[in-house]
Design a protein around this motif. Structure first.
Motif, PDB file in Angstrom:
ATOM      1  N   LEU A 192       0.844  -1.191   0.000  1.00 49.64           N
ATOM      2  CA  LEU A 192       0.000   0.000   0.000  1.00 49.64           C
ATOM      3  C   LEU A 192       0.877   1.237   0.000  1.00 49.64           C
ATOM      4  CD1 LEU A 192      -2.716  -0.916   2.678  1.00 49.64           C
ATOM      5  CD2 LEU A 192      -2.988  -0.926   0.196  1.00 49.64           C
ATOM      6  N   PRO A 193       0.441   2.323  -0.627  1.00 49.28           N
ATOM      7  CA  PRO A 193       1.254   3.548  -0.645  1.00 49.28           C
ATOM      8  C   PRO A 193       1.446   4.114   0.758  1.00 49.28           C
ATOM      9  CG  PRO A 193      -0.553   3.665  -2.243  1.00 49.28           C
ATOM     10  CD  PRO A 193      -0.807   2.474  -1.385  1.00 49.28           C
ATOM     11  N   THR A 194       2.494   4.883   0.926  1.00 49.89           N
ATOM     12  CA  THR A 194       2.708   5.600   2.176  1.00 49.89           C
ATOM     13  C   THR A 194       1.488   6.467   2.476  1.00 49.89           C
ATOM     14  OG1 THR A 194       5.083   5.648   1.818  1.00 49.89           O
ATOM     15  CG2 THR A 194       4.180   7.271   3.352  1.00 49.89           C
ATOM     16  N   GLY A 195       1.009   6.395   3.713  1.00 57.51           N
ATOM     17  CA  GLY A 195      -0.152   7.182   4.104  1.00 57.51           C
ATOM     18  C   GLY A 195      -1.466   6.465   3.909  1.00 57.51           C
ATOM     19  N   ALA A 196      -1.432   5.222   3.403  1.00 62.72           N
ATOM     20  CA  ALA A 196      -2.674   4.498   3.119  1.00 62.72           C
ATOM     21  C   ALA A 196      -3.151   3.649   4.290  1.00 62.72           C
ATOM     22  CB  ALA A 196      -2.506   3.627   1.882  1.00 62.72           C
ATOM     23  N   GLY A 197      -2.430   3.670   5.409  1.00 64.22           N
ATOM     24  CA  GLY A 197      -2.905   2.978   6.602  1.00 64.22           C
ATOM     25  C   GLY A 197      -2.437   1.546   6.756  1.00 64.22           C
ATOM     26  N   LYS A 198      -1.151   1.295   6.506  1.00 63.04           N
ATOM     27  CA  LYS A 198      -0.626  -0.065   6.680  1.00 63.04           C
ATOM     28  C   LYS A 198      -0.623  -0.456   8.151  1.00 63.04           C
ATOM     29  CE  LYS A 198       3.161   0.909   4.352  1.00 63.04           C
ATOM     30  NZ  LYS A 198       2.759   2.174   3.706  1.00 63.04           N
ATOM     31  N   THR A 199      -0.318   0.487   9.039  1.00 67.63           N
ATOM     32  CA  THR A 199      -0.290   0.182  10.471  1.00 67.63           C
ATOM     33  C   THR A 199      -1.676  -0.184  10.978  1.00 67.63           C
ATOM     34  OG1 THR A 199       1.557   1.722  10.772  1.00 67.63           O
ATOM     35  CG2 THR A 199       0.366   1.043  12.744  1.00 67.63           C
ATOM     36  N   VAL A 200      -2.688   0.561  10.555  1.00 65.24           N
ATOM     37  CA  VAL A 200      -4.068   0.259  10.961  1.00 65.24           C
ATOM     38  C   VAL A 200      -4.468  -1.130  10.471  1.00 65.24           C
ATOM     39  CG1 VAL A 200      -6.478   0.918  10.615  1.00 65.24           C
ATOM     40  CG2 VAL A 200      -4.772   2.677  11.092  1.00 65.24           C
ATOM     41  N   LEU A 201      -4.079  -1.471   9.259  1.00 69.81           N
ATOM     42  CA  LEU A 201      -4.351  -2.807   8.737  1.00 69.81           C
ATOM     43  C   LEU A 201      -3.709  -3.870   9.619  1.00 69.81           C
ATOM     44  CD1 LEU A 201      -5.305  -4.779   6.507  1.00 69.81           C
ATOM     45  CD2 LEU A 201      -3.169  -4.276   5.308  1.00 69.81           C
ATOM     46  N   ALA A 202      -2.478  -3.635  10.040  1.00 71.12           N
ATOM     47  CA  ALA A 202      -1.774  -4.595  10.887  1.00 71.12           C
ATOM     48  C   ALA A 202      -2.464  -4.749  12.249  1.00 71.12           C
ATOM     49  CB  ALA A 202      -0.322  -4.157  11.074  1.00 71.12           C
ATOM     50  N   LEU A 203      -2.918  -3.641  12.810  1.00 76.30           N
ATOM     51  CA  LEU A 203      -3.616  -3.710  14.094  1.00 76.30           C
ATOM     52  C   LEU A 203      -4.876  -4.558  13.965  1.00 76.30           C
ATOM     53  CD1 LEU A 203      -3.286   0.006  15.277  1.00 76.30           C
ATOM     54  CD2 LEU A 203      -1.927  -1.952  16.016  1.00 76.30           C
ATOM     55  N   ARG A 204      -5.601  -4.397  12.876  1.00 70.45           N
ATOM     56  CA  ARG A 204      -6.800  -5.201  12.670  1.00 70.45           C
ATOM     57  C   ARG A 204      -6.441  -6.669  12.443  1.00 70.45           C
ATOM     58  NH1 ARG A 204     -11.831  -4.634  14.214  1.00 70.45           N
ATOM     59  NH2 ARG A 204     -11.921  -2.498  13.404  1.00 70.45           N
ATOM     60  N   ALA A 205      -5.319  -6.929  11.779  1.00 73.22           N
ATOM     61  CA  ALA A 205      -4.879  -8.313  11.582  1.00 73.22           C
ATOM     62  C   ALA A 205      -4.581  -8.975  12.930  1.00 73.22           C
ATOM     63  CB  ALA A 205      -3.648  -8.350  10.683  1.00 73.22           C
ATOM     64  N   ILE A 206      -3.991  -8.227  13.843  1.00 71.93           N
ATOM     65  CA  ILE A 206      -3.708  -8.764  15.182  1.00 71.93           C
ATOM     66  C   ILE A 206      -5.018  -9.087  15.903  1.00 71.93           C
ATOM     67  CG2 ILE A 206      -2.714  -8.233  17.442  1.00 71.93           C
ATOM     68  CD1 ILE A 206      -0.643  -6.493  15.981  1.00 71.93           C
ATOM     69  N   ILE A 207      -5.995  -8.190  15.799  1.00 68.04           N
ATOM     70  CA  ILE A 207      -7.297  -8.406  16.429  1.00 68.04           C
ATOM     71  C   ILE A 207      -7.979  -9.653  15.861  1.00 68.04           C
ATOM     72  CG2 ILE A 207      -9.677  -7.520  16.414  1.00 68.04           C
ATOM     73  CD1 ILE A 207      -8.197  -6.341  18.662  1.00 68.04           C
TER      74      ILE A 207
END
Length: 465
Positions: A82-97
């Motif tokens: 995903l491009p920078t600023g597209a929310g890769k960290t948020v995606l990872a947090l949801r993957a952990i959940i």
């Protein structure tokens, strides 16, 4: 595995080494079912099942939901681009959940480690482990750096069921990829905005080798099938293939800022031009006279560098290369254009990227603006970035250290005065100004010297389709 009956067919990942059946950690997910079928005692996994809930209130964008569902459908194995600023960290947090198991997040820098630590703490409200430097605290959710994870792979390898590799394009480095080899985690998620190409990987390979020692001979026998010169194949084997991808233009206007790029060509001053032509002539003359491109293909530059260590003519060519690059990277015409851009965008937050520290400090002194290089201390760097975000500073000049790992949504103008031929670097620098802030348009200026190698370098770093 010592007491496996001779009549039992051992799965392919196993090899008979040093009197025992052995397999790589990355292959553990493949042989787990067989271990249970054979009723073999299995003490490898020490991971935990968790009961996490989000402490923050946010929703995924449709493309993030699509990426997450695709990853889950792929047995939680693969990379998302995903491009920078597209929310890769948020995606990872949801993957952990969604996975609810002990998780190790691996990042390239200490700055990113601290950012991830804060995000994980805020998201889940539980103790978060940090494993780096002098701090070695392993919790069910832990964040570490690539160097620390490599150094302690044998300790961390069985503690986590999910591995998340942030900026996964760093992983294929020859020693660092052993993190993924030695860990038994059956779930893996790679995140990046710039997935690797084979031709821009070799510099990272040589850089990583300088400070790392190889593993034992027995381990190398297990690992020897891997080909570190093909980073894509390496990542496919260690983390899984790219299972979801979005390009910058796919998200522009919604999640990312509208943007435009503009090339500005300048001319060398007469004295600069004369010096450039002499230096470039010496450099390219050696390359042509010795037929380096014909005899060594894409490795011709590395051959020139190798010869410069012992051959006088090659050394003269190498010195000439440094000189002509210095001329185009620090051309006075670039400073003239920068003066105009600083005036035009005086009310906007701007990042200026240079190829070398010397030019960055020169610009800093000339315009009295803060500079961040690899020499900048952590506290000073934090202070500069905090003041930039707060609007106290309107401009920062830097080299490569801000290419990734920072979040500065206020920056909407980027000026590239020099850099490598890597398309990854170009995309990373563009990404610094793409985080959406209202309806503000992002602008990237690329200033290049006309009728010089600077134009060819610029062409080579344009993103691939």
């Amino acid at each position: 595995m010592d007491n496996v009956a001779e009549s039992v067919e051992v799965p392919k990942p196993f090899r008979w080494l040093q009197g025992k059946w052995r397999c790589r950690g990355v292959d553990y997910r493949l042989i787990r079912p067989w271990l249970y079928e054979q009723d073999i005692r299995n003490n490898i996994p020490r991971w935990q099942n968790l009961s996490l809930s989000l402490q923050e209130n946010w929703e995924l964008h449709p493309y993030q939901t699509e990426a997450l569902n695709t990853w889950i459908a792929a047995s939680r194995w693969g990379s998302v681009v995903l491009p920078t600023g597209a929310g890769k960290t948020v995606l990872a947090l949801r993957a952990i959940i969604e996975t609810q198991v002990s998780t190790l997040v691996v990042v390239p820098t200490i700055d990113l480690l601290h950012q991830w630590y804060a995000r994980l703490k805020n998201a889940f409200g539980i103790p978060i482990g940090a494993w780096y430097g002098l701090e070695k605290d392993a919790q069910p959710i832990t964040v570490t750096t690539y160097p620390s994870a490599w150094s302690h792979a044998e300790t961390l390898g069985s503690l986590f069921k999910l591995l998340i590799f942030d900026e996964i394009h760093h992983l294929p480095a020859p020693s660092w990829h052993e993190i993924a080899l030695m860990c038994a985690a059956p779930y893996r998620l790679g995140l990046t905005a710039t997935y690797p190409h084979e031709d821009n990987f070799r510099s990272a390979q040589s850089k990583s080798n300088k400070s790392n020692k190889s593993k034992s001979t027995g381990q190398l026998q297990l690992f020897k099938a891997l080909n570190p010169l093909d980073p894509v194949a390496l990542l496919n084997e260690l983390v899984g293939p790219v299972i979801y991808r979005k390009h910058i233009d796919d998200l522009t206007g919604e999640q990312l800022a509208e943007y435009r790029t503009q090339r500005i060509r300048v001319d060398l001053y007469e004295a600069e031009k004369n010096a450039y032509e002499i230096a470039y002539g010496t450099y390219i003359g050696y390359v042509r006279d010795n037929h380096l491109r014909e005899s060594h293909g894409t490795r011709w530059w590395h051959e020139l560098t190798r010869r410069s260590a012992y051959e006088a003519e090659a050394r003269r060519a190498k010195v000439a290369e440094l000189k002509w690059k210095g001329i185009i990277y620090q051309a006075q015409g670039k400073l003239d254009i920068l003066d105009e851009l600083l005036c035009t965008h005086r009310q906007q937050a701007m990042l200026i990227f240079t190829a070398h520290n010397r030019f960055a400090y020169r610009i800093s002194r000339q315009h009295l603006i803060p500079v961040i290089t690899h020499q900048t201390k952590a506290a000073e760097r934090k202070s500069i970035l905090d003041n930039f975000r707060a609007g106290k500073y309107k401009v920062i000049v830097t080299t490569k250290v801000l290419n990734e790992g920072i979040d500065v949504p206020v920056a909407k103008v980027a000026v590239i005065l020099g850099g490598s031929a890597s398309d990854r670097e170009y995309v990373q620098r563009l990404g610094r100004v793409l985080r959406k802030q209202g309806n503000a348009e992002a602008i990237l200026y690329e200033v290049i010297v006309r009728n010089t190698a600077d134009e060819r370098i610029s062409e080579r770093r344009q993103p691939r389709s």
